[in-house]
Design a protein around this motif. Structure first.
Motif, PDB file in Angstrom:
ATOM      1  N   GLY A  34      50.569  40.865  48.142  1.00  0.00           N
ATOM      2  CA  GLY A  34      49.588  41.782  47.575  1.00  0.00           C
ATOM      3  C   GLY A  34      48.191  41.371  47.976  1.00  0.00           C
ATOM      4  N   LYS A  35      47.220  42.120  47.467  1.00  0.00           N
ATOM      5  CA  LYS A  35      45.821  41.813  47.746  1.00  0.00           C
ATOM      6  C   LYS A  35      44.991  42.124  46.514  1.00  0.00           C
ATOM      7  CE  LYS A  35      44.626  46.342  49.720  1.00  0.00           C
ATOM      8  NZ  LYS A  35      44.049  47.061  50.887  1.00  0.00           N
ATOM      9  N   PHE A  36      43.790  41.546  46.471  1.00  0.00           N
ATOM     10  CA  PHE A  36      42.891  41.812  45.356  1.00  0.00           C
ATOM     11  C   PHE A  36      41.451  41.671  45.824  1.00  0.00           C
ATOM     12  CE2 PHE A  36      44.069  37.349  45.249  1.00  0.00           C
ATOM     13  CZ  PHE A  36      42.885  36.666  45.040  1.00  0.00           C
ATOM     14  N   GLY A  37      40.559  42.358  45.116  1.00  0.00           N
ATOM     15  CA  GLY A  37      39.127  42.235  45.355  1.00  0.00           C
ATOM     16  C   GLY A  37      38.611  43.139  46.454  1.00  0.00           C
ATOM     17  N   ARG A  38      37.275  43.207  46.540  1.00  0.00           N
ATOM     18  CA  ARG A  38      36.580  43.976  47.558  1.00  0.00           C
ATOM     19  C   ARG A  38      35.202  43.362  47.747  1.00  0.00           C
ATOM     20  NH1 ARG A  38      34.230  49.606  45.930  1.00  0.00           N
ATOM     21  NH2 ARG A  38      32.555  48.718  47.204  1.00  0.00           N
ATOM     22  N   ALA A  39      34.524  43.793  48.788  1.00  0.00           N
ATOM     23  CA  ALA A  39      33.177  43.292  49.041  1.00  0.00           C
ATOM     24  C   ALA A  39      32.218  43.818  47.987  1.00  0.00           C
ATOM     25  CB  ALA A  39      32.728  43.708  50.436  1.00  0.00           C
ATOM     26  N   GLY A  40      31.306  42.965  47.572  1.00  0.00           N
ATOM     27  CA  GLY A  40      30.302  43.367  46.594  1.00  0.00           C
ATOM     28  C   GLY A  40      29.797  42.184  45.809  1.00  0.00           C
ATOM     29  N   LYS A  41      28.864  42.451  44.908  1.00  0.00           N
ATOM     30  CA  LYS A  41      28.218  41.374  44.153  1.00  0.00           C
ATOM     31  C   LYS A  41      28.435  41.483  42.650  1.00  0.00           C
ATOM     32  CE  LYS A  41      24.854  40.372  47.719  1.00  0.00           C
ATOM     33  NZ  LYS A  41      23.517  39.823  48.031  1.00  0.00           N
ATOM     34  N   ALA A  42      29.187  42.475  42.218  1.00  0.00           N
ATOM     35  CA  ALA A  42      29.533  42.562  40.807  1.00  0.00           C
ATOM     36  C   ALA A  42      30.593  41.518  40.482  1.00  0.00           C
ATOM     37  CB  ALA A  42      30.050  43.962  40.481  1.00  0.00           C
ATOM     38  N   PRO A  43      30.762  41.145  39.210  1.00  0.00           N
ATOM     39  CA  PRO A  43      31.835  40.225  38.854  1.00  0.00           C
ATOM     40  C   PRO A  43      33.184  40.777  39.296  1.00  0.00           C
ATOM     41  CG  PRO A  43      30.312  40.457  37.036  1.00  0.00           C
ATOM     42  CD  PRO A  43      29.903  41.481  38.055  1.00  0.00           C
ATOM     43  N   GLY A  44      33.988  39.913  39.926  1.00  0.00           N
ATOM     44  CA  GLY A  44      35.282  40.339  40.430  1.00  0.00           C
ATOM     45  C   GLY A  44      35.248  40.890  41.834  1.00  0.00           C
ATOM     46  N   GLU A  45      34.051  41.225  42.339  1.00  0.00           N
ATOM     47  CA  GLU A  45      33.871  41.516  43.751  1.00  0.00           C
ATOM     48  C   GLU A  45      33.479  40.222  44.454  1.00  0.00           C
ATOM     49  OE1 GLU A  45      32.368  46.166  43.384  1.00  0.00           O
ATOM     50  OE2 GLU A  45      30.879  44.568  43.688  1.00  0.00           O
ATOM     51  N   PHE A  46      33.532  40.250  45.778  1.00  0.00           N
ATOM     52  CA  PHE A  46      33.332  38.998  46.502  1.00  0.00           C
ATOM     53  C   PHE A  46      32.214  39.141  47.532  1.00  0.00           C
ATOM     54  CE2 PHE A  46      38.035  38.838  45.518  1.00  0.00           C
ATOM     55  CZ  PHE A  46      37.862  38.040  44.388  1.00  0.00           C
ATOM     56  N   ALA A  47      31.223  38.274  47.393  1.00  0.00           N
ATOM     57  CA  ALA A  47      30.036  38.292  48.248  1.00  0.00           C
ATOM     58  C   ALA A  47      30.154  37.184  49.294  1.00  0.00           C
ATOM     59  CB  ALA A  47      28.765  38.133  47.409  1.00  0.00           C
ATOM     60  N   THR A  48      31.045  37.380  50.234  1.00  0.00           N
ATOM     61  CA  THR A  48      31.351  36.454  51.321  1.00  0.00           C
ATOM     62  C   THR A  48      32.014  35.181  50.790  1.00  0.00           C
ATOM     63  OG1 THR A  48      29.388  37.258  52.487  1.00  0.00           O
ATOM     64  CG2 THR A  48      30.544  35.370  53.436  1.00  0.00           C
ATOM     65  N   ILE A  49      33.312  35.261  50.555  1.00  0.00           N
ATOM     66  CA  ILE A  49      34.066  34.062  50.177  1.00  0.00           C
ATOM     67  C   ILE A  49      34.063  33.108  51.358  1.00  0.00           C
ATOM     68  CG2 ILE A  49      36.343  33.136  49.630  1.00  0.00           C
ATOM     69  CD1 ILE A  49      36.903  35.674  48.057  1.00  0.00           C
ATOM     70  N   HIS A  50      33.622  31.882  51.108  1.00  0.00           N
ATOM     71  CA  HIS A  50      33.596  30.880  52.164  1.00  0.00           C
ATOM     72  C   HIS A  50      34.717  29.863  52.004  1.00  0.00           C
ATOM     73  CE1 HIS A  50      31.869  27.637  54.765  1.00  0.00           C
ATOM     74  NE2 HIS A  50      31.539  28.687  55.485  1.00  0.00           N
ATOM     75  N   GLN A  51      35.140  29.630  50.766  1.00  0.00           N
ATOM     76  CA  GLN A  51      36.278  28.752  50.513  1.00  0.00           C
ATOM     77  C   GLN A  51      36.915  29.167  49.202  1.00  0.00           C
ATOM     78  OE1 GLN A  51      35.560  24.479  50.207  1.00  0.00           O
ATOM     79  NE2 GLN A  51      37.579  24.030  51.043  1.00  0.00           N
ATOM     80  N   MET A  52      38.224  28.926  49.094  1.00  0.00           N
ATOM     81  CA  MET A  52      38.969  29.200  47.862  1.00  0.00           C
ATOM     82  C   MET A  52      39.749  27.960  47.442  1.00  0.00           C
ATOM     83  SD  MET A  52      40.635  32.967  48.622  1.00  0.00           S
ATOM     84  CE  MET A  52      41.457  32.429  50.132  1.00  0.00           C
ATOM     85  N   ASP A  53      39.975  27.846  46.145  1.00  0.00           N
ATOM     86  CA  ASP A  53      40.912  26.870  45.604  1.00  0.00           C
ATOM     87  C   ASP A  53      41.999  27.652  44.882  1.00  0.00           C
ATOM     88  OD1 ASP A  53      41.313  23.804  44.597  1.00  0.00           O
ATOM     89  OD2 ASP A  53      41.883  25.241  43.043  1.00  0.00           O
ATOM     90  N   CYS A  54      43.278  27.340  45.195  1.00  0.00           N
ATOM     91  CA  CYS A  54      44.394  28.054  44.571  1.00  0.00           C
ATOM     92  C   CYS A  54      45.459  27.083  44.109  1.00  0.00           C
ATOM     93  CB  CYS A  54      44.964  29.091  45.529  1.00  0.00           C
ATOM     94  SG  CYS A  54      45.511  28.445  47.132  1.00  0.00           S
ATOM     95  N   ARG A  55      45.037  25.950  43.542  1.00  0.00           N
ATOM     96  CA  ARG A  55      45.998  24.970  43.003  1.00  0.00           C
ATOM     97  C   ARG A  55      46.972  25.675  42.067  1.00  0.00           C
ATOM     98  NH1 ARG A  55      45.952  19.197  42.011  1.00  0.00           N
ATOM     99  NH2 ARG A  55      43.990  19.084  43.176  1.00  0.00           N
ATOM    100  N   ASP A  56      46.463  26.498  41.173  1.00  0.00           N
ATOM    101  CA  ASP A  56      47.290  27.381  40.352  1.00  0.00           C
ATOM    102  C   ASP A  56      47.315  28.745  41.046  1.00  0.00           C
ATOM    103  OD1 ASP A  56      48.185  29.292  38.477  1.00  0.00           O
ATOM    104  OD2 ASP A  56      47.495  28.083  36.794  1.00  0.00           O
TER     105      ASP A  56
END
Length: 730
Positions: free
Chosen positions: A313-335
């Motif tokens: 699946g997928k989630f999110g979209r470009a943008g600056k509101a909460p839950g939108e993503f303003a250029t993700i540069h790194q993620m942590d997904c331990r959980d």
């Protein structure tokens, strides 16, 4: 505003952009336009963003959030670009805890951060080409890579830089990320100016590198992010090639995932421990960092994949509101159901909760992998070593320029740390900062800093202590030797710091660009093979006239020593002079000898100097791989060439004197290294150590203190440490 003033301001702005490497979108070496992902009919994963999750104290801010990672306890680390590059720690509830690593030599331009199975924190800095490993307490345990030497950079400022593909074992070209397997092996994505993945063992020793620039399998166009699964497979976000490349643990190609856009960030769920549960791969097709309006509807989403590439699946979209993503540069997904994002454009990180995607619980356990240390390389002199210097919080050693002890056993270290700066927008471009002088008690406990804000502390290269306990620092960039009395007051300055520096274009963009770099301890910039400066002449043999101007006009000096009368001898040095300069005890010039060449009395990189009880002068002629011996007037007496490439040297005291001489065959001291004990006639009586990062290994020894013949202090450039070495008597 006048036209003239406007032009001057614009010129200053252009210089600033090129020096920090931040030309606006479309400047040098930008990747191709962001690509819409080709995957179709992808289910949407519902998600929420926890509002205002990260809580900074008043006056504390994050800038561009470049890296984010969690440890086994749920604490969160954010590596970001503010006025300085900084690393912050937060509780699992997002409350600010502390700052780690501020002012260390490896922080300049943050790129990513990861946490390993032992909760060590690894910061990847593309500005310094360095990966810094901190233990959970925030102390530096290891570094991989080396910052470009400030002396080279001042005369050859990189600006925006360019791809070079040097593919050196222990040097990087704007590295981007780091990952670890279950055995503790280290995988580094390198990066912008190289195009490769590099594997090291758990001790930091090079194992293998793969990759060149291109679009075939095992070629890369900006390997921007990297992750591993529990089986040791390696997932590389090959951003410019619009794919994730999957490699096995030996870096052989396995597969490409080509339908999830340009992978700015990848992570594998479950954390670095041995029991990750069911693992997923997350890939961010990030909104480009210039936030173009035309890409809002085609980028910004994060994909969740099975490890075989099947999209869940997928989630999110470009943008600056909460839950939108303003250029993700790194993620942590331990959980796998809690995703932390570090975002460039809105200077923020978010905690994202995925809904309706049940996954096995994530084990928080980690295991100790043991030391895994092979036996010490065989040598004919048994010895032990400890790192005994104890730094206070938020003070760090960098590459060790010099180390010495006084008659009371107190230890002084001159180190490159913090940041050397070059001014911009002024009538003259000059340098300041970059090195510090620390004092420790005989047990290694920090006492104080000396010489704060001294004009000539730029690039530490040497430190000596004279018989009166005065402390002398030698600075390669400032071209100065400074004498401090035991109370820390400046008593004498030899040489003058340049009033201005030249700013020239960056290294040529080809594979040969980095081959002649000195690394602070090698041949000077612009030198011919073997270290001889191209086109420079000199007298042949004996007491050839010094290549430099008579007096204290130094060119990258490296060392200082004294005879029985208190006369001062300066090794001058790694620049264009290749000479020994002699002064009386008050700093009045007396004589000099040497020139560039290979004959007796000529030098190719004067790296160290020592004087025996009869006032004979021993010179480490690094480029010519020999020690030359002169009398106090500069008359050549003898030489010996059985100690490899000499980089540091000291003379013991007592009725029978010895030389300790360090050898390193490569510019980083990580391939072939040793310390020799030598009689004054050149006979080797012992040898010990080898190249590496473990205790009892040495990483480019730049300083040796041997006041006590059987107890040495060894300062290392590559490993940012001082080891106390105890020699066993036979």
């Amino acid at each position: 505003m006048t036209v003239t003033m406007a032009r001057r301001l614009w010129s200053s702005f252009v210089v600033l952009l090129f020096v920090i490497g931040a030309w606006p979108s479309g400047g040098p070496d930008r990747i191709a336009a962001q690509t819409r992902a080709t995957a179709t009919n992808v289910a949407t994963i519902a998600h929420d963003a926890v509002p205002n999750f990260f809580k900074n104290p008043p006056g504390i801010y994050t800038g561009e959030n470049m890296g984010i990672a969690t440890n086994s306890k749920g604490n969160i680390y954010i590596y970001h670009r503010a006025n300085e590059t900084r690393l912050f720690e937060y509780t699992p509830a997002g409350v600010f805890v502390r700052e780690i690593g501020r002012g260390n030599y490896g922080f300049a331009f943050a790129h990513s951060v990861r946490v390993d199975a032992q909760d060590n924190i690894w910061a990847v800095d593309e500005g310094t080409d360095t990966i810094v490993k901190f233990n959970p307490a925030g102390q530096i345990l290891m570094t991989i890579g080396r910052r470009e030497d400030p002396v080279d950079a001042l005369a050859n400022m990189a600006g925006a830089g360019a791809y070079h593909g040097r593919n050196e074992k222990y040097r990087f070209g704007r590295p981007t990320d780091v990952a670890f397997d279950q055995q503790g092996n280290i995988f580094i994505a390198d990066g912008y100016f190289d195009a490769r993945v590099v594997k090291y063992d758990r001790t930091g020793r090079f194992v293998k590198a793969v990759g060149t620039r291109g679009n075939a399998n095992l070629q890369f166009n900006t390997p921007h992010s990297i992750a591993t699964d529990v089986q040791g497979n390696v997932y590389v976000g090959d951003r410019g090639n619009v794919r994730v490349q999957v490699l096995d643990n030996d870096l052989n190609w396995k597969a490409n995932y080509t339908n999830v856009g340009n992978p700015w960030a990848v992570c594998v769920s479950g954390g670095p421990g041995p029991d990750p549960g069911k693992q997923y791969l997350y890939v961010s097709n990030s909104w480009p960092d210039s936030a173009p309006a035309g890409s809002v509807d085609s980028t910004g989403e994060v994909y969740k994949l099975e490890l075989d590439g099947t999209i869940v699946g997928k989630f999110g979209r470009a943008g600056k509101a909460p839950g939108e993503f303003a250029t993700i540069h790194q993620m942590d997904c331990r959980d796998p159901n809690v995703i932390y994002t570090a975002e460039i454009n809105d200077w923020r990180s978010q905690k994202i909760l995925l809904k309706g995607q049940a996954s096995p619980p994530v084990s928080q356990r980690s295991r100790s992998l043991g030391t895994g240390r092979p036996s010490q390389p065989a040598g004919d002199t048994p010895f032990e070593a400890v790192e005994f210097l104890k730094m206070p919080a938020n003070r760090f050693l960098g590459p060790i320029g010099g180390v010495g002890t006084n008659s009371k056993g107190q230890v002084f270290v001159y180190t490159r740390t913090g940041h050397p700066y070059a001014t911009l927008g002024d009538n003259r471009t000059f340098s300041h900062g970059g090195s510090r002088l620390f004092q420790f008690d005989p047990a290694g406990t920090f006492v104080r800093e000396l010489g704060q804000d001294v004009y000539g502390f730029n690039a530490a290269i040497g430190l000596r202590i004279d018989p009166q306990d005065n402390v002398w620092t030698i600075d390669q960039a400032a071209n100065q030797v400074v004498k401090f009395d035991p109370n820390g007051r400046i008593q004498l300055v030899l040489g003058r710091k340049p009033e201005a520096i030249s700013v020239r274009p960056a290294f040529a963009a080809d594979a040969s660009a980095g081959q002649a770099r000195g690394g602070g301890t090698g041949a000077p910039p612009g030198s011919a093979p073997g270290g001889a400066t191209a086109g420079q002449g000199g007298a042949v043999g004996g007491r050839g006239r010094g290549a430099g101007t008579p007096g204290s006009s130094f060119s990258q000096p490296t060392d200082v020593a004294w005879d029985r009368a208190g006369n001062i001898y300066v090794a001058d040095g790694l620049g264009t002079n290749n000479r020994i300069a002699k002064f009386d005890r008050n700093g009045r010039f007396l004589a000099h000898w040497g020139s560039t060449g290979t004959a007796a009395g000529q030098f190719s990189g004067v790296k160290a100097i020592a004087i025996d009880a009869q006032d004979n002068v021993y010179v480490a002629d690094m480029g010519n791989k020999r020690i030359q011996v002169f009398d106090a007037q500069g008359t050549f007496k003898s030489e010996f060439a059985n100690v490899g490439t000499p980089r540091a040297m000291c003379m013991t005291r007592g009725s029978t004197q010895y030389l300790y001489i360090s050898h390193a065959a490569d510019a980083d001291g990580m391939e072939d290294a040793k310390i020799y004990k030598v009689r004054l006639d050149g006979t080797i009586v012992g040898q010990f150590g080898g190249a590496g990062k473990r205790l009892k290994d040495f990483g480019l020894v730049n300083a040796i203190e041997c006041r006590n013949e059987t107890e040495l202090l060894v300062g290392e450039m590559t490993n940012w440490r001082v080891q106390k070495v105890t020699i066993s008597r036979k």
